[in-house]
Scaffold this motif. Structure first.
Motif, PDB file in Angstrom:
ATOM      1  N   TYR A 311      -2.319   6.857 -35.772  1.00  0.00           N
ATOM      2  CA  TYR A 311      -2.885   7.820 -36.715  1.00  0.00           C
ATOM      3  C   TYR A 311      -2.118   9.139 -36.644  1.00  0.00           C
ATOM      4  O   TYR A 311      -1.383   9.420 -35.687  1.00  0.00           O
ATOM      5  CB  TYR A 311      -4.365   8.058 -36.415  1.00  0.00           C
ATOM      6  N   TRP A 312      -2.284   9.963 -37.688  1.00  0.00           N
ATOM      7  CA  TRP A 312      -1.756  11.322 -37.711  1.00  0.00           C
ATOM      8  C   TRP A 312      -2.879  12.295 -37.356  1.00  0.00           C
ATOM      9  O   TRP A 312      -4.033  12.093 -37.768  1.00  0.00           O
ATOM     10  CB  TRP A 312      -1.234  11.692 -39.096  1.00  0.00           C
ATOM     11  N   ASP A 313      -2.550  13.351 -36.626  1.00  0.00           N
ATOM     12  CA  ASP A 313      -3.515  14.430 -36.463  1.00  0.00           C
ATOM     13  C   ASP A 313      -3.315  15.442 -37.584  1.00  0.00           C
ATOM     14  O   ASP A 313      -2.417  15.287 -38.428  1.00  0.00           O
ATOM     15  CB  ASP A 313      -3.411  15.077 -35.078  1.00  0.00           C
ATOM     16  N   ASP A 314      -4.128  16.498 -37.627  1.00  0.00           N
ATOM     17  CA  ASP A 314      -4.060  17.414 -38.760  1.00  0.00           C
ATOM     18  C   ASP A 314      -2.868  18.359 -38.698  1.00  0.00           C
ATOM     19  O   ASP A 314      -2.683  19.174 -39.607  1.00  0.00           O
ATOM     20  CB  ASP A 314      -5.368  18.199 -38.918  1.00  0.00           C
ATOM     21  N   ASN A 315      -2.034  18.217 -37.662  1.00  0.00           N
ATOM     22  CA  ASN A 315      -0.738  18.905 -37.638  1.00  0.00           C
ATOM     23  C   ASN A 315       0.384  17.956 -38.038  1.00  0.00           C
ATOM     24  O   ASN A 315       1.566  18.276 -37.867  1.00  0.00           O
ATOM     25  CB  ASN A 315      -0.469  19.476 -36.238  1.00  0.00           C
ATOM     26  N   LEU A 316      -0.003  16.777 -38.538  1.00  0.00           N
ATOM     27  CA  LEU A 316       0.908  15.742 -39.023  1.00  0.00           C
ATOM     28  C   LEU A 316       1.722  15.099 -37.901  1.00  0.00           C
ATOM     29  O   LEU A 316       2.789  14.519 -38.145  1.00  0.00           O
ATOM     30  CB  LEU A 316       1.842  16.281 -40.120  1.00  0.00           C
ATOM     31  N   ASN A 317       1.232  15.204 -36.681  1.00  0.00           N
ATOM     32  CA  ASN A 317       1.848  14.497 -35.561  1.00  0.00           C
ATOM     33  C   ASN A 317       1.322  13.069 -35.514  1.00  0.00           C
ATOM     34  O   ASN A 317       0.140  12.822 -35.741  1.00  0.00           O
ATOM     35  CB  ASN A 317       1.525  15.201 -34.240  1.00  0.00           C
ATOM     36  N   TRP A 318       2.205  12.133 -35.209  1.00  0.00           N
ATOM     37  CA  TRP A 318       1.848  10.720 -35.158  1.00  0.00           C
ATOM     38  C   TRP A 318       1.464  10.322 -33.735  1.00  0.00           C
ATOM     39  O   TRP A 318       2.120  10.711 -32.768  1.00  0.00           O
ATOM     40  CB  TRP A 318       3.007   9.859 -35.638  1.00  0.00           C
ATOM     41  N   HIS A 319       0.396   9.523 -33.615  1.00  0.00           N
ATOM     42  CA  HIS A 319      -0.071   9.048 -32.326  1.00  0.00           C
ATOM     43  C   HIS A 319      -0.163   7.528 -32.348  1.00  0.00           C
ATOM     44  O   HIS A 319      -0.918   6.967 -33.156  1.00  0.00           O
ATOM     45  CB  HIS A 319      -1.449   9.626 -31.996  1.00  0.00           C
ATOM     46  N   GLU A 320       0.612   6.862 -31.507  1.00  0.00           N
ATOM     47  CA  GLU A 320       0.473   5.418 -31.347  1.00  0.00           C
ATOM     48  C   GLU A 320      -0.814   5.166 -30.567  1.00  0.00           C
ATOM     49  O   GLU A 320      -0.947   5.599 -29.423  1.00  0.00           O
ATOM     50  CB  GLU A 320       1.664   4.857 -30.587  1.00  0.00           C
ATOM     51  N   ALA A 321      -1.754   4.496 -31.179  1.00  0.00           N
ATOM     52  CA  ALA A 321      -3.037   4.289 -30.521  1.00  0.00           C
ATOM     53  C   ALA A 321      -3.844   3.261 -31.287  1.00  0.00           C
ATOM     54  O   ALA A 321      -3.606   3.008 -32.469  1.00  0.00           O
ATOM     55  CB  ALA A 321      -3.820   5.606 -30.439  1.00  0.00           C
ATOM     56  N   GLN A 322      -4.820   2.672 -30.602  1.00  0.00           N
ATOM     57  CA  GLN A 322      -5.767   1.801 -31.286  1.00  0.00           C
ATOM     58  C   GLN A 322      -6.632   2.649 -32.200  1.00  0.00           C
ATOM     59  O   GLN A 322      -7.123   3.706 -31.802  1.00  0.00           O
ATOM     60  CB  GLN A 322      -6.645   1.056 -30.286  1.00  0.00           C
ATOM     61  N   VAL A 323      -6.782   2.199 -33.415  1.00  0.00           N
ATOM     62  CA  VAL A 323      -7.481   2.970 -34.437  1.00  0.00           C
ATOM     63  C   VAL A 323      -8.922   2.481 -34.559  1.00  0.00           C
ATOM     64  O   VAL A 323      -9.163   1.288 -34.749  1.00  0.00           O
ATOM     65  CB  VAL A 323      -6.745   2.853 -35.793  1.00  0.00           C
ATOM     66  N   LYS A 324      -9.869   3.431 -34.464  1.00  0.00           N
ATOM     67  CA  LYS A 324     -11.287   3.093 -34.594  1.00  0.00           C
ATOM     68  C   LYS A 324     -11.974   4.135 -35.486  1.00  0.00           C
ATOM     69  O   LYS A 324     -12.710   5.003 -34.990  1.00  0.00           O
ATOM     70  CB  LYS A 324     -11.944   3.038 -33.212  1.00  0.00           C
TER      71      LYS A 324
END
Length: 337
Positions: A311-324
């Motif tokens: 997912y992206w955070d609100d600073n448009l940084n990408w995070h590899e993670a399980q999405v829930k």
């Protein structure tokens, strides 16, 4: 601090329950269809209900119950700013225009003579839609002025049913041929010919208005970005073969490289302006490759997004993670409480 969750196996409900169980969050299952629902909510601080545009009971009372509770200071999901425009493309047009959002030019007429005058002076093709419907239901292409006039005459005449049995059956057959639907569901589609589902009867015929959008050519996909609690996930949906519609096609991609970051930014900005708990925004691209919003929803079919790699955070940084995303919804309510 007990959270009430509508007692249903459909939609987000089971995932909300699992989150509460796994995190020791007090919760209570309630029946939102009950005459005694207000009494059932005694001792609770919030209600979560993933209401659906295809359930006649939800159509009749969901928004009314949720907004009545919110009016008295009770926390709900979806709240008013999240849900009032759900399944209402007409309302979304006015909202997008007022906020000056980049969206596909849209035309709404409630007078037949005005609609016909517009059809006689505009360019084609145009996309004709009903104000409600999901998965590309109730979406047609008016390739010519005569086709647009035919849609207008029907809209201001006998109107349109929310459920079109033949179109639905064709879509089921397509999905079956692609290995994405069992034969049993095709047979259900056959049985529904001549049978109008309850939700369509409750809504009644869509009539006395005409809704068109500009046709944006050369899009072989659309982009959906979902923003929840300062996080965003994405889905690229490929159009059907020999068609222009992508929503509900079943042909999807998730990798980060598939997404234009401008869509993500616009989605965060829009969610912030709308103050929404959940915003699923659909995008296409114009001839200058600028992203345009097509429509918005608060809900979505949860299993499709389980394969999102991050997912992206609100600073448009990408995070590899399980999405829930359903967990994020509960967390946003807990933060409020």
């Amino acid at each position: 601090m007990t959270i009430a969750i509508h007692d249903s196996k459909l939609g987000f409900h089971e995932r909300w329950v699992n989150y509460c169980k796994n995190n020791n969050i007090p919760y209570k299952l309630v029946n939102c269809y009950s005459n005694n629902i207000i009494q059932e909510l005694d001792g609770c601080k919030a209600l979560l209900w993933h209401h659906n545009q295809s359930d006649p009971r939800d159509i009749l009372i969901a928004k009314e119950l949720l907004f009545a509770l919110e009016h008295t200071g009770f926390e709900v999901f979806p709240n008013f700013k999240t849900g009032w425009h759900f399944d209402d493309k007409v309302g979304q047009k006015y909202l997008f225009e007022r906020l000056k959002l980049p969206f596909v030019p849209t035309y709404v007429f409630v007078e037949k003579k005005t609609a016909l005058a517009w059809a006689n002076n505009t360019t084609f093709p145009k996309v004709f839609k009903l104000r409600g419907g999901a998965g590309s239901a109730n979406v047609k292409l008016a390739r010519t002025k005569d086709q647009a006039i035919s849609f207008i005459n029907k809209a201001f005449g006998k109107g349109f049913k929310q459920y079109e049995a033949l179109s639905n059956l064709k879509e089921r057959i397509r999905m079956y041929k692609e290995g994405k639907m069992p034969l049993s569901k095709v047979l259900i589609g056959v049985l529904r010919i001549g049978y109008e589902p309850k939700f369509s009867k409750v809504i009644g015929r869509e009539m006395h208005y005409a809704y068109f959008q500009d046709f944006i050519p050369n899009n072989d996909f659309d982009i959906r970005i979902i923003v929840i609690n300062n996080k965003a996930i994405g889905l690229k949906r490929m159009v059907r073969k020999n068609d222009f519609r992508a929503s509900g096609s079943g042909n999807v991609k998730f990798n980060k490289e598939e997404f234009d970051i401008r869509c993500v930014k616009i989605s965060f900005d829009t969610a912030k302006m709308l103050q929404t708990q959940s915003a699923a925004l659909d995008f296409v691209f114009d001839k200058n490759n600028e992203p345009l919003i097509v429509e918005i929803s608060y809900g979505f079919f949860a299993p499709v997004y389980d394969d999102c790699p991050g997912y992206w955070d609100d600073n448009l940084n990408w995070h590899e993670a399980q999405v829930k995303p359903q967990d994020w919804m509960v967390e946003s309510i807990l933060e409020k409480l």
